[in-house]
Design a protein around this motif. Structure first.
Motif: not given
Length: 295
Positions: A256-270
């Motif tokens: 349904f097109g709600t996927n989103h993994v642009p790059y490694s999210g290891r250090d992104i702010e949550l």
């Protein structure tokens, strides 16, 4: 009214006896020790294969999330959910009965009449798809989002964050799931236990400090590298309601097109916008949605 008083008494008495039995007697579908075993295994994997190596063993809010695990898994049922679930089911059936409609009239298939594996698969797929849609509602409906913010207040991910959620969430999930499960009907406690423990394990892994995506299986099963983006504080404008809503399966997001993994999210702010003002303690977090409703 007497009927509902009996439901109240039987719900509390029955669940108390069930909880006592869970703690004092080990059996294969034991939810109490099952939660402990799954948690220890996934925590061990976190310690052995940490994705964020600078994250402490006892990360931020580790003990708060551990409390939430046991509160939401067991005490919450004892305090409110069992009675509310049983009473809601009775009210719903009573309302249908006034117009001579019964859920059994809408039952499309009895899972017991199918081969075990097929019945189990249907039960799992229906449950997960309905919960995926419910999860989307938690993000899109402002009233529900105020409750769901608690889960997104996690600032450092770890396995126990899986069960940090407001008590209202299972009320919403179970209410929406009730009719679809009644339509397919016939599932046994063993089927529920298998699906439940599988979902529990995948959910723990999704929130764990692990950098796994399971290779080509990432298009089927939710995973830590995908779910970290669901908790991202900053997302593109076109995804303002969130991304990666999958609980156990990721396939719905890809379909349904709600996927989103642009790059490694290891250090992104949550977190979420304004999470700096979100309460830090258990009680204040529980009453937060009520305070927002009054405004």
């Amino acid at each position: 009214m007497e009927k509902y008083l009996d439901i109240f008494k039987n719900s509390y008495q029955g669940y108390f006896n069930y909880l006592l039995d869970e703690i004092t007697r080990f059996h294969w579908e034991n939810y109490f020790y099952g939660l402990i075993i799954v948690s220890l295994i996934v925590w061990g994997l976190e310690l052995a294969f940490p994705w964020r190596r600078n994250q402490k063993i006892f990360r931020k809010d580790f003990w708060l999330d551990t409390f939430y695990m046991f509160f939401n898994f067991f005490l919450l049922n004892l305090i409110v959910l069992i009675f509310l679930s049983n009473a809601s089911e009775q009210i719903f059936n009573d309302l249908l009965g006034t117009v001579h409609i019964y859920l059994k009239d809408f039952q499309l298939v009895n899972l017991n009449s199918l081969p075990f594996g097929l019945g189990l698969l249907i039960f799992f797929l229906v449950s997960d798809f309905v919960q995926w849609n419910t999860h989307r509602l938690l993000h899109r409906v402002p009233f529900l989002w105020n409750f769901h913010k608690l889960h997104h207040s996690v600032k450092e991910m770890g396995f126990a964050a899986h069960l940090r959620y407001h008590w209202m969430e299972p009320v919403v999930y179970k209410s929406i799931l009730y009719i679809p499960l009644a339509i397919i009907g016939g599932f046994e406690v063993e089927q529920v236990a298998i699906v439940h423990f599988f979902a529990l394990t995948v959910g723990h892994l999704n929130h764990a400090n692990l950098g796994w995506d399971y290779g080509f299986l990432k298009y089927i099963f939710n995973n830590p590298k995908m779910h970290i983006w669901h908790h991202a504080k900053d997302l593109p404008a076109h995804t303002k309601y969130g991304v990666n809503y999958g609980l156990t399966l990721s396939i719905w997001d890809y379909l349904f097109g709600t996927n989103h993994v642009p790059y490694s999210g290891r250090d992104i702010e949550l977190g979420f916008d304004g999470d700096e003002q979100f309460p830090k303690g258990f009680f204040n977090q529980e009453v937060y949605p009520l305070s927002k409703t009054k405004k």
